[in-house]
Design a protein around this motif. Structure first.
Motif, PDB file in Angstrom:
ATOM      1  N   SER A   1      32.566   9.317 -57.779  1.00 26.71           N
ATOM      2  CA  SER A   1      32.961   8.770 -59.085  1.00 26.71           C
ATOM      3  C   SER A   1      31.985   7.756 -59.671  1.00 26.71           C
ATOM      4  CB  SER A   1      34.363   8.154 -58.990  1.00 26.71           C
ATOM      5  OG  SER A   1      35.342   9.180 -58.856  1.00 26.71           O
TER       6      SER A   1
ATOM      7  N   THR B   1      40.239  15.998 -81.992  1.00 23.45           N
ATOM      8  CA  THR B   1      39.663  16.021 -80.646  1.00 23.45           C
ATOM      9  C   THR B   1      40.224  17.195 -79.841  1.00 23.45           C
ATOM     10  OG1 THR B   1      41.417  14.657 -79.705  1.00 23.45           O
ATOM     11  CG2 THR B   1      39.525  13.497 -80.653  1.00 23.45           C
TER      12      THR B   1
ATOM     13  N   PRO C   1      38.293   9.313 -64.136  1.00 26.40           N
ATOM     14  CA  PRO C   1      37.784   9.803 -65.427  1.00 26.40           C
ATOM     15  C   PRO C   1      36.579   9.027 -65.970  1.00 26.40           C
ATOM     16  CG  PRO C   1      40.185   9.736 -65.450  1.00 26.40           C
ATOM     17  CD  PRO C   1      39.751   9.074 -64.165  1.00 26.40           C
ATOM     18  N   SER C   2      36.341   7.804 -65.464  1.00 24.13           N
ATOM     19  CA  SER C   2      35.169   7.055 -65.942  1.00 24.13           C
ATOM     20  C   SER C   2      33.858   7.730 -65.567  1.00 24.13           C
ATOM     21  CB  SER C   2      35.198   5.621 -65.386  1.00 24.13           C
ATOM     22  OG  SER C   2      35.225   5.653 -63.970  1.00 24.13           O
TER      23      SER C   2
ATOM     24  N   SER D   1      37.270  14.235 -72.580  1.00 25.93           N
ATOM     25  CA  SER D   1      36.549  13.001 -72.237  1.00 25.93           C
ATOM     26  C   SER D   1      37.399  12.023 -71.438  1.00 25.93           C
ATOM     27  CB  SER D   1      36.058  12.307 -73.507  1.00 25.93           C
ATOM     28  OG  SER D   1      35.101  13.114 -74.144  1.00 25.93           O
ATOM     29  N   ASN D   2      38.711  12.078 -71.618  1.00 28.86           N
ATOM     30  CA  ASN D   2      39.551  11.079 -70.969  1.00 28.86           C
ATOM     31  C   ASN D   2      40.872  11.682 -70.496  1.00 28.86           C
ATOM     32  OD1 ASN D   2      40.164   8.548 -70.015  1.00 28.86           O
ATOM     33  ND2 ASN D   2      40.998   7.817 -71.968  1.00 28.86           N
TER      34      ASN D   2
ATOM     35  N   GLU E   1      41.496  16.824 -76.957  1.00 25.44           N
ATOM     36  CA  GLU E   1      42.732  16.306 -76.345  1.00 25.44           C
ATOM     37  C   GLU E   1      43.938  16.551 -77.254  1.00 25.44           C
ATOM     38  OE1 GLU E   1      39.858  14.783 -75.978  1.00 25.44           O
ATOM     39  OE2 GLU E   1      39.713  14.024 -73.921  1.00 25.44           O
TER      40      GLU E   1
END
Ligand code: ZN
Length: 300
Positions: free
Chosen positions: A192, A49, A120-121, A86-87, A51
């Protein structure tokens, strides 16, 4: 160097050899690209990933310099990309960071960077849909930076050394939620809703830019150019934002900072113009590519 995430796997992205000479224009996008799966090419040393790549950023950059095109096997399209990250642990966004935008918002220029978060959602791929959760959903194209080397109290002068790369962002904002309390806006919640932070499609290292403090950005809505600017117009530069934020919060690999939006948001028109189902928003950040959302009705 450019990186994209496709199917949850980090990819090196390069212009296809045949299209090398075709790169040009204000946003400098090649017509065709090839991808190299980083985990496969590094025999699982890095990735899969983005990350995990960012967690080994310095080591990864040294390795990436040694990789040639012979590993390039995949094709690339912005539609296929995941969010660049993504997160992330933290997403910071800077408000009122272009003079003309502060003026259209009727707000005085902040004395220090005005920082809020997008939870982050709300992160979404660069290409897809955005739902009109309220009747006051607005657009805000932004240049975002992703942290590669963390730190606390990073001086502005060396801040770019902590940046893995630049990417494109849309800071979709429900103005009615943001200003539901008349006196103290709640930026973070109003910005958000699910899908309110498309991020991508490519992550571009700072050395790819002639000047990383002068990056073009643009947003069109239904083909009409609504925002068009350059980060040389920022009130607080990327370095100054990183110095200010990291003076308070420890930055970590993968954290995202949105640097602010230029003038031309829907809120600034009299009467305001907000997104409705069927509208198409295209946002461009120099070298990082194009983000594209069709506005849809919210899920029932
Ligand atoms: Zn914003």
């Amino acid at each position: 160097m450019r990186i994209a995430s496709i199917g949850g796997r980090a990819q090196l992205v390069r212009p296809a050899a045949a299209s090398d000479e075709s790169i040009g224009g204000r946003f400098d996008l090649a017509p065709a690209w090839v991808t190299t799966d980083i985990a496969a090419a590094s025999e699982l040393r890095f990735g899969p990933t983005t990350e995990s790549l960012l967690a080994q950023w310095d080591e990864f950059r040294r390795w990436a310099e040694s990789i040639d095109d012979s590993h390039a096997t995949g094709s690339y399209s912005p539609e296929a990309t995941d969010p660049v990250v993504s997160n992330p642990g933290q997403v910071f966004a800077v408000g009122l960071n272009y003079r003309a935008h502060a003026a259209e918002a009727g707000a005085p220029l902040p004395e220090v960077p005005l920082v809020f978060t997008k939870f982050p959602s709300c992160i979404a791929p660069a290409v897809g849909t955005v739902a009109a959760y309220t009747s006051a959903v607005d657009w805000e194209v932004e240049v975002a930076v992703v942290i590669g080397r963390g730190g606390f109290r990073i001086p502005a002068a060396t801040a770019w050394d902590h940046v893995a790369g630049v990417t494109g962002a849309q800071d979709y904002s429900a103005r009615d939620t943001q200003f539901a309390t008349k006196t103290n806006p709640q930026f973070s919640l109003g910005k958000s809703y699910p899908g309110f932070l498309p991020l991508g499609p490519q992550l571009v290292t700072a050395d790819e830019y002639a000047d990383p403090d002068a990056i073009d950005l643009e947003c069109t809505v239904n083909g009409v150019v609504r925002q068009s600017s350059n980060t040389s117009d920022l009130v607080f530069s990327v370095g100054e934002c990183i110095e200010y934020i990291s003076g308070i919060c420890s930055l970590r690999p993968g954290d995202v900072i949105l640097t602010g939006t230029p003038a031309g948001v829907g809120m600034g028109f009299k009467p305001p113009i907000y997104l409705a189902p069927g509208d198409e928003v295209v946002s461009r950040v120099e070298l990082a590519g194009e983000l594209r959302q069709t506005c849809v009705a919210p899920p029932a």
